[in-house]
Design a protein around this motif. Structure first.
Motif, short mmCIF file in Angstrom:
data_model
loop_
_atom_site.label_atom_id
_atom_site.label_comp_id
_atom_site.label_asym_id
_atom_site.label_seq_id
_atom_site.Cartn_x
_atom_site.Cartn_y
_atom_site.Cartn_z
N LEU A 64 0.78 -1.14 0.11
CA LEU A 64 0.01 0.00 -0.04
C LEU A 64 0.67 1.20 -0.02
CD1 LEU A 64 -3.01 1.28 0.22
CD2 LEU A 64 -2.48 1.21 2.75
N GLY A 65 0.68 2.13 -0.68
CA GLY A 65 1.19 3.52 -0.72
C GLY A 65 0.68 4.51 -0.18
N SER A 66 1.29 5.59 0.29
CA SER A 66 0.68 6.81 0.60
C SER A 66 0.13 7.56 -0.27
CB SER A 66 1.98 7.82 1.27
OG SER A 66 1.42 8.62 1.50
N ALA A 67 -0.97 8.37 0.10
CA ALA A 67 -2.09 8.80 -0.54
C ALA A 67 -1.80 10.30 -0.44
CB ALA A 67 -3.35 8.71 -0.23
N ILE A 68 -0.53 10.64 0.30
CA ILE A 68 -0.35 12.32 0.28
C ILE A 68 1.05 12.26 -0.03
CG2 ILE A 68 -1.91 12.84 2.14
CD1 ILE A 68 0.29 12.98 4.19
N ARG A 107 2.58 13.12 7.75
CA ARG A 107 2.90 11.96 8.51
C ARG A 107 1.68 11.30 8.83
NH1 ARG A 107 3.33 16.23 10.46
NH2 ARG A 107 5.43 16.19 9.96
N LEU A 162 -8.62 -2.61 2.26
CA LEU A 162 -9.26 -2.60 3.73
C LEU A 162 -8.51 -1.45 4.58
CD1 LEU A 162 -10.75 -6.02 3.85
CD2 LEU A 162 -12.07 -3.95 2.76
N ILE A 163 -7.46 -1.25 4.54
CA ILE A 163 -6.82 -0.58 5.60
C ILE A 163 -6.94 0.88 5.26
CG2 ILE A 163 -4.23 0.54 5.94
CD1 ILE A 163 -3.26 -2.34 4.69
N ARG A 164 -7.30 1.26 6.52
CA ARG A 164 -7.83 2.77 6.67
C ARG A 164 -6.57 3.73 7.33
NH1 ARG A 164 -13.86 2.96 9.01
NH2 ARG A 164 -13.01 0.86 9.66
N VAL A 165 -6.32 4.74 6.72
CA VAL A 165 -5.23 5.64 6.90
C VAL A 165 -5.42 6.87 7.09
CG1 VAL A 165 -2.78 6.31 6.38
CG2 VAL A 165 -3.61 4.08 5.40
N GLU A 166 -5.14 7.69 8.36
CA GLU A 166 -5.41 8.96 8.73
C GLU A 166 -4.10 9.81 8.63
OE1 GLU A 166 -7.68 11.54 12.18
OE2 GLU A 166 -7.31 9.50 12.33
N TYR A 167 -4.05 10.73 7.80
CA TYR A 167 -2.73 11.38 7.57
C TYR A 167 -2.69 12.88 7.99
CZ TYR A 167 -1.95 7.95 3.93
OH TYR A 167 -1.93 6.98 2.85
N ASP A 168 -1.77 13.51 8.44
CA ASP A 168 -1.62 14.94 8.82
C ASP A 168 -0.65 15.42 7.72
OD1 ASP A 168 -1.49 17.26 9.88
OD2 ASP A 168 -0.53 16.84 11.55
N GLU A 169 -1.38 16.12 6.93
CA GLU A 169 -0.39 16.77 5.56
C GLU A 169 0.18 17.97 5.78
OE1 GLU A 169 -3.07 16.33 2.36
OE2 GLU A 169 -1.45 16.62 0.83
N ASP A 170 1.43 18.07 5.35
CA ASP A 170 2.19 19.41 5.63
C ASP A 170 2.06 20.29 4.54
OD1 ASP A 170 3.27 18.21 7.79
OD2 ASP A 170 5.22 17.65 6.86
N ARG A 205 -4.31 20.15 6.64
CA ARG A 205 -5.68 19.51 7.27
C ARG A 205 -5.54 17.99 7.60
NH1 ARG A 205 -5.13 19.20 1.54
NH2 ARG A 205 -6.21 17.37 0.89
N VAL A 233 -6.54 14.44 6.01
CA VAL A 233 -7.49 13.61 5.06
C VAL A 233 -7.55 12.17 5.45
CG1 VAL A 233 -6.84 15.18 3.30
CG2 VAL A 233 -5.30 13.44 3.78
N MET A 290 -7.82 8.52 3.84
CA MET A 290 -7.87 7.65 2.62
C MET A 290 -6.88 6.82 2.53
SD MET A 290 -7.26 10.41 -0.59
CE MET A 290 -6.65 11.59 -0.03
N SER A 343 -4.62 4.76 -0.42
CA SER A 343 -4.33 4.93 -1.96
C SER A 343 -5.13 4.35 -2.91
CB SER A 343 -2.81 5.07 -2.23
OG SER A 343 -2.50 3.76 -2.42
#
Lengths: 733, 217
Positions: free
Chosen positions: A54-58, A62, A129-137, B13, B15, B17, B19
């Motif tokens: 799975l790859g990062s979506a941002i 972090r 099915l993996i759910r990821v929560e990010y804090d985007e810089d 912010r 988000v 999701m 990927s």
């Protein structure tokens, strides 16, 4: 063997096998689907599980949390490895961004998890099915053009400063000052990154992988996991293309190893195609300002090249000025390189890093300058040839026959009959144009070892951790041993890509062919010495090896007899001495191209292309030609279609698969001709050879661009030359 | 270069999701509809595995497969005929080309269970290192490959292309649909264009295909 002076006459000069067009010895395996590539090695370890990444979506920030509970409960799932479960892993020095571990995100599609399951289908489904929560810089953005002005205010790295460029340029009779852009490019090799890993005990790791540099891969895995070299085994006998993207350990190997460590079973991981462009490396986007000043007679008096590219912090970007310090003469020079830090995926080496994109700009500039001077672009290049480093005239090229490439190319192509007036030649709906460009690429060689085993049946086995990424290593190494031992190529078996073999130069920077054959030569010389000793002759050079026999004086003995008591093994390393540092070793090409541009649609067709190459002695003309035409094909891609499109808002390459990232197909490729000058370079290696794997790509895109200008009269300085850039400026139908 | 539109600044912010589900972008400020993960994870309806009978290179095979298994993965992972390659898994590269009942297809775009009773021919059914088919031998002779990864697909396509022209099946570049079909370089280029070779061995493959055609004629 120490290579401490230019090569003199030696057994490799016989050219009975070397220098002859030889079909690849691995060809029957490749054409029948029996050559084993990494992901398909069912035989190497029982009970293989499948990992799906799975790859990062941002792009930057972090991970706040990862919920893998549903994935873990999904059918067939054996393990879920999360980047947040561990500290950031170690990093090999050539990698810029760590490959796994910790919550920090530095680029889009950075690997953040692996699901290991009984089957590919189960692993893939569970990953979703993996759910990821990010804090985007917040970042400084991903648009190189938008950041150029600020970057120009920073001090760049001065690659060359000779004389007084600014004054000379200001005073020059004829000047050019233009800016060119090249987009980010993707290697897009056909075989995705893939690894089967088996982690045993406290830290014994075996990987069956697809990698250009076996020893670097071993070191990389040691650095990532804190292992000892003697406990890491890498096997990479067939590589489905690399072009630089498989130079270092990458996420497939790291993830497979983690999966195996967790499950205790072998785990195989292939990077899904849509993940490759953003998870791995790319050729950086560049913006290049070129200034050239010349006298009325065409003599260059001032040359300036200011290159800029994007990179992850700490990376090297694309050194697009690489060729400019030494390609053309000129007493006043200012060559500057600038890096713009950006959290796009990692910029790193792609085929002919530096020169490929640098010549895309420089060789259009040379064409424009020739036009301003009213000169034939062939002539303009020829009169500005240099046989020494313009910044250090004490340093000469070991061999440089660029002018001969130009002259022979012009003759063969029929340059005299070219279209002279841009936009003036038409065949029905097609505008016809001709263009040319120079090609330059350095010719490094590095330490390389091999082992040769003469068998009791008179055949020989060569073992080295060298790789064959399509370059033809298997065959040229077999040719080298066959030449040195007086055997047919069919009597030589070559074993590559295994880290238990002597360490070779590996495949990169077009150093592989020259270095690995020199290492094979060294091992063969040692074997010849041992054979001489057994024959009671101290002087191995007095022995004649031919037709499976060795002759000393009036005595001829079959090799089968010499090895009848058991195999004879010789191993050696070629080390390149300091004397070569007094020289510049490089390869040269002149490219000539004819294009047709449709007057209504702007569609461009490359009708014919010719490359005349100066690359020292050619070991296997058949596969060397394939390397060059392959580079020319990639150059058509660079000229006309290839562009990783940056989503400048989110910071990723939007066209990250083979449908969105267009590369040349059969329909794009018409007549291709390659000529190798009959040259040898004794300073390069005992075989007097240099590489050609990257030369074919150097300059060709500019030749296409120059032909496109000649056809249309519309100068485009921003690659690729897509039809939208010319459509509104074409003549009326 | 014309200056691009100013970058819209990404505000700090949060988000939510993964990927793999990026196309279903869930960030609240994107305006896209939100799809719940519960929906994605909904239990399948009906059987998830089936038995399928194939004839592969003349040999009957019965496989019990996850329904999601592509024909490509059935060949590579279950029958372990790994000559057919996975380059993209999305029908974009042609490395997985095989023939099904005499017609070439991208085997990655087809589920194995859709092929009940079908006759599949893979590169392994065409020839062996010891006994190569003329097309395989011509590829070796003309160096119609480099890394070799696209090669089985190219060879399957090349043989099918000559058969398609022989059968009178037109292509995009066929000028006259009423005239007898000709084997020309343009026809070959057009019909081979679904098989990408990043090493760029196209013109060598052309020489190989023309040689095989000449031998057949």
């Amino acid at each position: 063997m120490d290579f401490n002076q230019p090569a003199t006459e030696n057994p490799a000069d016989r050219q009975r096998v070397l220098g002859k067009s030889t079909p690849r010895i691995d060809g029957p395996l490749k054409t029948t689907g029996t050559a084993p590539y990494a992901y398909e090695r069912h035989d190497v370890a029982e009970g293989q599980l499948v990992g799906y990444p799975l790859g990062s979506a941002i792009a930057k920030g972090r991970i706040v949390s990862m919920d893998t509970s549903e994935a873990e409960a999904a059918p067939g799932v054996q393990a879920v490895i999360r980047t947040t479960d561990m500290d950031v892993l170690g990093k090999f020095q050539m990698n810029v961004v760590p490959l796994f571990g910790g919550p920090e995100i530095l680029h889009y599609h950075q690997a953040i998890a692996l699901v290991v399951a009984d089957s590919f289908e189960e692993a893939r489904a569970a990953t979703a099915l993996i759910r990821v929560e990010y804090d985007e810089d917040e970042t400084d953005g991903f648009d190189l053009a938008a950041r150029r002005e600020a970057a120009l205010e920073q001090e760049g790295e001065i690659e060359q400063e000779v004389g007084d460029f600014e004054t000379a340029f200001a005073e020059a009779a004829v000047t050019l000052d233009e800016t060119y852009t090249t987009p980010a490019e993707s290697h897009a090799m056909m075989e995705p990154h893939a690894t089967i890993a088996l982690w045993e005990g406290e830290g014994n790791l075996s990987v069956w992988t697809s990698n250009q540099m076996v020893a670097w891969n071993v070191q990389g895995l040691c650095d990532v996991f804190g292992l000892n070299k003697e406990n890491v085994h890498v096997d990479s006998p067939f590589i489905g293309g690399g072009f630089g993207v498989k130079l270092f350990v990458r996420a497939d190997a790291v993830l497979a190893a983690l999966g195996s460590r967790e499950t205790g079973r072998p785990v195989k991981v292939a990077l899904p195609r849509p993940m490759i462009a953003n998870n791995t490396t790319h050729r950086a986007e560049t913006i290049q300002r070129i200034r050239i000043g010349a006298n009325e007679d065409g003599t260059i008096t001032a040359i300036g090249h200011d290159g800029m590219s994007e990179t992850q912090p700490g990376g090297r970007g694309e050194n697009c000025t690489a060729q400019t310090p030494v390609f053309y003469a000129g007493p006043n020079r200012l060559i500057v390189n600038r890096l713009v830090d950006m959290y796009l995926p990692e910029a790193n080496a792609m085929r002919a890093p530096g020169e490929a994109s640098g010549l895309m700009a420089l060789e259009i500039a040379m064409d424009e300058m020739a036009e301003k001077l009213g000169m034939d672009p062939v002539e303009f290049r020829a009169i500005n040839d240099t046989q020494v480093d313009p910044g250090d005239p004490e340093k000469a090229f070991s061999e440089r026959h660029f002018v001969e490439c130009l002259r022979q190319g012009a003759e063969r192509f029929g340059w005299a009959d070219r279209n002279q007036e841009p936009g003036s030649r038409r065949e029905g709906m097609w505008l016809i144009g001709h263009g040319m460009a120079g090609g330059y690429r350095g010719a490094p060689s590095t330490t390389s070892a091999a082992r040769v085993r003469l068998q009791p049946d008179g055949t020989a086995i060569v073992e080295t951790d060298m790789t064959d990424i399509g370059t033809g290593s298997y065959t040229i190494i077999a040719q080298t041993a066959a030449e040195m031992l007086g055997l047919g190529v069919d009597k030589v078996e070559v074993r590559l890509g295994d880290s238990s073999f002597p360490v070779s130069a590996g495949s990169g920077g077009q150093w592989g062919a020259s270095s690995s054959t020199a290492g094979t030569y060294a091992a063969c010389v040692k074997l010849r010495e041992e054979i001489a000793r057994r024959l009671g002759n101290d002087d191995a050079s007095a022995l004649e090896f031919a037709d499976g026999k060795v002759t000393t004086g009036d005595r001829t003995v079959p090799l089968t007899e010499i090895a009848s008591d058991g195999e004879i093994v010789a191993e050696d390393t070629i080390n390149f001495g300091d004397f070569r540092e007094k020289f510049i070793l490089a390869t040269f090409a002149a490219h000539f191209v004819e294009v047709a541009v449709h007057v209504g649609t702007g569609e461009t067709r490359v009708r014919r292309m010719l490359a005349v190459c100066d690359a020292g002695r050619i070991l296997n003309p058949l596969s060397a030609r394939s390397q060059v035409i392959g580079g020319m094909v990639m150059g058509i891609g660079a000229a006309l279609m290839e562009e990783l499109a940056v989503d400048t808002g989110r910071g990723f390459f939007a066209n990250h698969d083979l449908a969105g990232y267009e590369v040349p197909v059969h329909a794009d490729i018409h007549e291709q001709e390659v000529v190798f000058l009959d040259t040898e370079d004794a300073t390069s290696t005992p075989l007097k050879a240099k590489g050609v794997g990257e030369l074919g790509l150097c300059g060709i895109a500019a030749a296409v661009a120059n032909a496109h200008y000649n056809a249309t009269g519309v100068r485009i300085r921003d690659y690729p030359l897509t039809l939208d850039k010319v459509l509104d400026r074409l003549p009326t139908i | 270069m014309s200056p691009r539109n100013p970058t819209w600044r990404v505000k700090r912010r949060t988000v939510l999701m993964g990927s793999a589900a990026a196309a279903l972008a869930t960030a609240s400020n994107t305006g896209f509809p939100r799809m719940s993960h519960a929906q994605e994870a909904a239990a399948p309806v009906g059987e998830t595995r089936m038995t399928v009978s194939l004839v592969v290179n003349g040999e009957p095979r019965e496989l019990e497969l996850d329904n999601r298994t592509t024909l490509l993965d059935a060949l590579r992972e279950h029958i372990r005929l790994t000559g057919t390659k996975k380059g993209c898994d999305h029908g974009q590269c042609g490395a997985c080309t095989v023939t099904v009942n005499g017609r070439r297809i991208n085997s990655c775009l087809s589920l194995a269970v859709m092929h009940e009773g079908d006759e599949i021919e893979t590169i392994e059914g065409i020839g062996t290192p010891e006994s190569m088919d003329p097309m395989q031998a011509a590829f070796v002779e003309h160096d119609g490959y480099q890394c070799g990864y696209c090669t089985p697909g190219q060879i399957c396509s090349a043989r099918a292309v000559l058969a398609e022209i022989e059968a009178g099946i037109p292509s995009h570049v066929t000028a006259d649909l009423m005239a007898p079909m000709q084997v020309t370089e343009d026809e070959i280029r057009e019909r081979m264009s679904g098989n990408i070779c990043r090493c760029g061995a196209y013109s060598n493959m052309m020489a190989a295909i023309l040689q095989v055609h000449g031998g057949q004629a």
